[in-house]
Enzyme design. Structure first.
Site, PDB file in Angstrom:
ATOM      1  N   GLU A  29       0.821  -1.221   0.000  1.00  0.00           N
ATOM      2  CA  GLU A  29       0.000   0.000   0.000  1.00  0.00           C
ATOM      3  C   GLU A  29       0.851   1.266   0.000  1.00  0.00           C
ATOM      4  O   GLU A  29       0.542   2.228  -0.688  1.00  0.00           O
ATOM      5  CB  GLU A  29      -0.905  -0.027   1.231  1.00  0.00           C
ATOM      6  CG  GLU A  29      -1.900   1.104   1.308  1.00  0.00           C
ATOM      7  CD  GLU A  29      -2.811   0.995   2.517  1.00  0.00           C
ATOM      8  OE1 GLU A  29      -3.276   2.031   2.991  1.00  0.00           O
ATOM      9  OE2 GLU A  29      -3.039  -0.146   2.978  1.00  0.00           O
ATOM     10  N   PRO A 231     -29.966  28.496  -0.455  1.00  0.00           N
ATOM     11  CA  PRO A 231     -31.042  28.862   0.471  1.00  0.00           C
ATOM     12  C   PRO A 231     -30.579  29.627   1.699  1.00  0.00           C
ATOM     13  O   PRO A 231     -31.403  30.110   2.466  1.00  0.00           O
ATOM     14  CB  PRO A 231     -31.613  27.494   0.876  1.00  0.00           C
ATOM     15  CG  PRO A 231     -30.445  26.568   0.750  1.00  0.00           C
ATOM     16  CD  PRO A 231     -29.638  27.066  -0.409  1.00  0.00           C
ATOM     17  N   ASP A 254     -29.158  40.470  -3.347  1.00  0.00           N
ATOM     18  CA  ASP A 254     -30.523  40.658  -2.857  1.00  0.00           C
ATOM     19  C   ASP A 254     -30.562  40.621  -1.335  1.00  0.00           C
ATOM     20  O   ASP A 254     -29.640  40.120  -0.675  1.00  0.00           O
ATOM     21  CB  ASP A 254     -31.438  39.569  -3.416  1.00  0.00           C
ATOM     22  CG  ASP A 254     -31.773  39.788  -4.878  1.00  0.00           C
ATOM     23  OD1 ASP A 254     -31.571  40.912  -5.365  1.00  0.00           O
ATOM     24  OD2 ASP A 254     -32.231  38.835  -5.534  1.00  0.00           O
ATOM     25  N   LYS A 276     -34.850  43.559  -3.254  1.00  0.00           N
ATOM     26  CA  LYS A 276     -35.560  42.438  -3.880  1.00  0.00           C
ATOM     27  C   LYS A 276     -36.031  41.437  -2.834  1.00  0.00           C
ATOM     28  O   LYS A 276     -35.677  40.275  -2.833  1.00  0.00           O
ATOM     29  CB  LYS A 276     -34.697  41.745  -4.922  1.00  0.00           C
ATOM     30  CG  LYS A 276     -34.187  42.652  -6.026  1.00  0.00           C
ATOM     31  CD  LYS A 276     -35.291  43.443  -6.695  1.00  0.00           C
ATOM     32  CE  LYS A 276     -36.258  42.584  -7.456  1.00  0.00           C
ATOM     33  NZ  LYS A 276     -37.373  43.360  -8.033  1.00  0.00           N
ATOM     34  N   ASP A 309     -31.760  29.617  -6.472  1.00  0.00           N
ATOM     35  CA  ASP A 309     -31.281  29.465  -7.842  1.00  0.00           C
ATOM     36  C   ASP A 309     -31.773  30.650  -8.657  1.00  0.00           C
ATOM     37  O   ASP A 309     -32.960  31.016  -8.574  1.00  0.00           O
ATOM     38  CB  ASP A 309     -31.809  28.162  -8.446  1.00  0.00           C
ATOM     39  CG  ASP A 309     -31.273  27.926  -9.842  1.00  0.00           C
ATOM     40  OD1 ASP A 309     -30.326  27.144  -9.985  1.00  0.00           O
ATOM     41  OD2 ASP A 309     -31.808  28.527 -10.794  1.00  0.00           O
ATOM     42  N   THR A 337     -31.902  25.523  -4.820  1.00  0.00           N
ATOM     43  CA  THR A 337     -33.143  26.259  -4.624  1.00  0.00           C
ATOM     44  C   THR A 337     -33.805  25.861  -3.308  1.00  0.00           C
ATOM     45  O   THR A 337     -33.574  24.765  -2.772  1.00  0.00           O
ATOM     46  CB  THR A 337     -34.097  26.046  -5.803  1.00  0.00           C
ATOM     47  OG1 THR A 337     -35.189  26.957  -5.699  1.00  0.00           O
ATOM     48  CG2 THR A 337     -34.632  24.629  -5.864  1.00  0.00           C
ATOM     49  N   ALA A 338     -34.643  26.749  -2.761  1.00  0.00           N
ATOM     50  CA  ALA A 338     -35.211  26.563  -1.428  1.00  0.00           C
ATOM     51  C   ALA A 338     -36.027  25.287  -1.308  1.00  0.00           C
ATOM     52  O   ALA A 338     -36.055  24.659  -0.244  1.00  0.00           O
ATOM     53  CB  ALA A 338     -36.080  27.768  -1.066  1.00  0.00           C
ATOM     54  N   MET A 389     -42.836  31.666  -1.237  1.00  0.00           N
ATOM     55  CA  MET A 389     -43.429  32.950  -0.837  1.00  0.00           C
ATOM     56  C   MET A 389     -44.942  32.828  -0.657  1.00  0.00           C
ATOM     57  O   MET A 389     -45.705  33.671  -1.113  1.00  0.00           O
ATOM     58  CB  MET A 389     -43.102  34.033  -1.883  1.00  0.00           C
ATOM     59  CG  MET A 389     -41.606  34.220  -2.105  1.00  0.00           C
ATOM     60  SD  MET A 389     -41.220  35.227  -3.550  1.00  0.00           S
ATOM     61  CE  MET A 389     -41.532  34.076  -4.897  1.00  0.00           C
TER      62      MET A 389
END
Length: 483
Positions: A29, A231, A254, A276, A309, A337-338, A389
């Site tokens: 090894e 997220p 944002d 935003k 995203d 994405t959330a 949302m």
């Protein structure tokens, strides 16, 4: 008195090995690990072992190494520029080390530092670029940990980009005077259109862009990266997003993007918040579009950070259209994405064999019109629905879906602040969903997932929505009486 700079006990160097023999004595090894390390170079690998293990034999065959299948003899080291004693046998390793020194060859004995003339570093390979990491006795674990961190920071395309730079170096030195002009060219080369083309695998376009830059000697054009910040959790940011943040001149972000993620950018980058957030827009979308165009025309490298995203309810389409019309170069870097983060928080399968084979991303406001959107039919037929949302319109979402035929008993999962340490999870049914609207304690972004697949989630760490259902109904009734 100022503190003296600590002195290194070993000085790091790079040794030329192209076409030279490097000998490894051992068949197990330890020998295989060194063979893999040296196999990243253009050295002629010589492995000495009369009892090589199967995995090492496979490596030898696959990599064209020379195998001396005999008991070790000092003559096997002759002509080598480096020797590794990797037999695992202390007596044999000591003998190899002594023979190598007698022949004037630097030697490394694996896990025997007292026998070593040199130490092998943890290596980040972006040939022809290499980064070697040594820790002077702090241990290989620390070196490998540092290697992993540095490896993540460097683009996989760094090697081809460095090769292109090497091919243009002589021309750049002939055409450009020393000083600012030459420095600016290389800065624009490594941070502009040539680097982006290599990153996209477009090597011929990268060469053309580099030649144009060299001949025109004009400042690099601006570039906008629409980057998904994920997220909220910093370690869910993609490696590409992090690299772009480290290269950015300007970061436009944002309100939902955490400060910890913005802080991962280059320290001297200009940071421009643009709001935003629901009910709080410090800049209109038109103003943001104009800002991105202005920065691009000024030759800035810009990261436009969007929560989650950028292509999922991130208004990226409007910004891309504005940048295309203005002729500003841009790229899109996906983010987590959330909906995916919320599902992970619940250990919830968004698709489930035999239950749900499709998924809908939507906002609660899609249900505020007079007619149901087309996706409502998918929900009724078994699709999993992720509502972004949707807290303030939760009652309307529930009532419209129930009116359309979705069972009031359909499972629902709700997450506030998905992926973050302060996340809160709730579960219940579609009939329980209206209670969200009166929850003044929910101040973070809320993600709602509806569908039969939700029943497969882990509800051990969540609160039942039903506990707030009657409280919400009573408050709604009281508000109606007051009106």
């Amino acid at each position: 008195m100022p503190q003296a700079t600590p002195k290194l006990n070993a000085f790091p160097v790079f040794m030329r090995v192209e076409g030279e023999a490097v000998a490894i004595v051992g068949g197990g090894e330890e020998a295989l690990a060194k063979a893999r390390l040296i196999g990243q170079s253009s050295a002629a690998l010589r492995i000495v072992s009369d009892a090589a293990e199967a995995e090492l034999l496979a490596f030898i065959a696959a990599n064209g190494a020379i195998h001396i299948a005999a008991a070790y003899d000092a003559a096997h080291l002759e002509g080598a520029v480096m020797v590794f004693a990797a037999s695992g046998n202390e007596a044999l390793d000591r003998r190899v080390a002594e023979d190598a020194r007698r022949l004037g060859i630097p030697v490394n004995a694996v896990d025997r530092p007292e026998l070593c003339d040199f130490f092998t570093p943890a290596l980040v390979n972006r040939a022809p670029v290499a980064i070697a990491i040594g820790t002077e006795g702090a241990g290989p674990v620390l070196a490998q940990m540092l290697r992993s961190r540095i490896d993540r920071m460097l683009s996989p395309s760094l090697g081809p980009l460095a090769s292109l730079a090497a091919s243009l170096r002589g021309t750049a030195e002939r055409l450009l005077p020393k000083g600012n002009a030459r420095r600016r060219f290389w800065s624009d080369f490594f941070g502009g259109a040539p680097a982006r083309a290599v990153d996209a695998g477009q090597l011929s376009q990268a060469h053309d862009a580099a030649v144009d830059l060299l001949l025109s000697n004009a400042p690099a054009s601006g570039h906008i990266a629409l980057v998904g910040a994920g997220p909220g959790a910093e370690d869910l940011l993609t490696l590409r997003a992090h690299r772009l943040l480290m290269e950015a001149d300007v970061i436009v972000y944002d309100a939902l993007v955490p400060e910890a993620i913005v802080a991962m950018g280059r320290r001297d980058a200009e940071r421009l918040p643009v709001g935003k957030r629901k009910g709080c827009h410090t800049k209109s979308q038109a103003e943001i579009n104009a800002l991105l165009i202005e920065l691009g025309r000024d030759g800035k490298r810009v990261v436009r950070l969007k929560s989650g995203d950028p292509l999922v309810f991130g208004r990226a389409g409007e910004e891309m259209a504005a940048l295309r019309d203005a002729g500003i170069a841009y790229e899109v870097v996906p983010g987590v994405t959330a909906a995916f983060a919320a599902a992970a928080d619940f250990e919830l399968p968004l698709t489930l064999r035999g239950v749900s084979s499709s998924m809908v991303f939507t906002t609660g406001h899609d249900l505020k019109g007079n007619s149901l959107p087309d996706w409502a039919k998918l929900a009724i037929s078994g699709a999993t629905v992720a509502v972004y949302m949707g807290r303030s319109v939760a009652a309307e979402v529930a009532s419209r879906l129930i009116e359309a035929g979705l069972s009031p008993d359909t499972a629902v999962a709700v997450v506030e602040n998905a992926s973050l340490a302060n996340r809160r999870r709730f579960h219940g049914t579609l009939a329980d969903l209206p209670s969200l609207e009166v929850r003044a304690d929910l101040t973070g972004p809320v993600m709602t997932i509806i569908g039969d697949a939700v029943a497969g989630a882990n509800f051990e760490c969540s609160e039942p929505l039903a506990a707030h259902r009657h409280e919400g109904a009573a408050q709604t009734a009281a508000e109606g009486a007051e009106r």
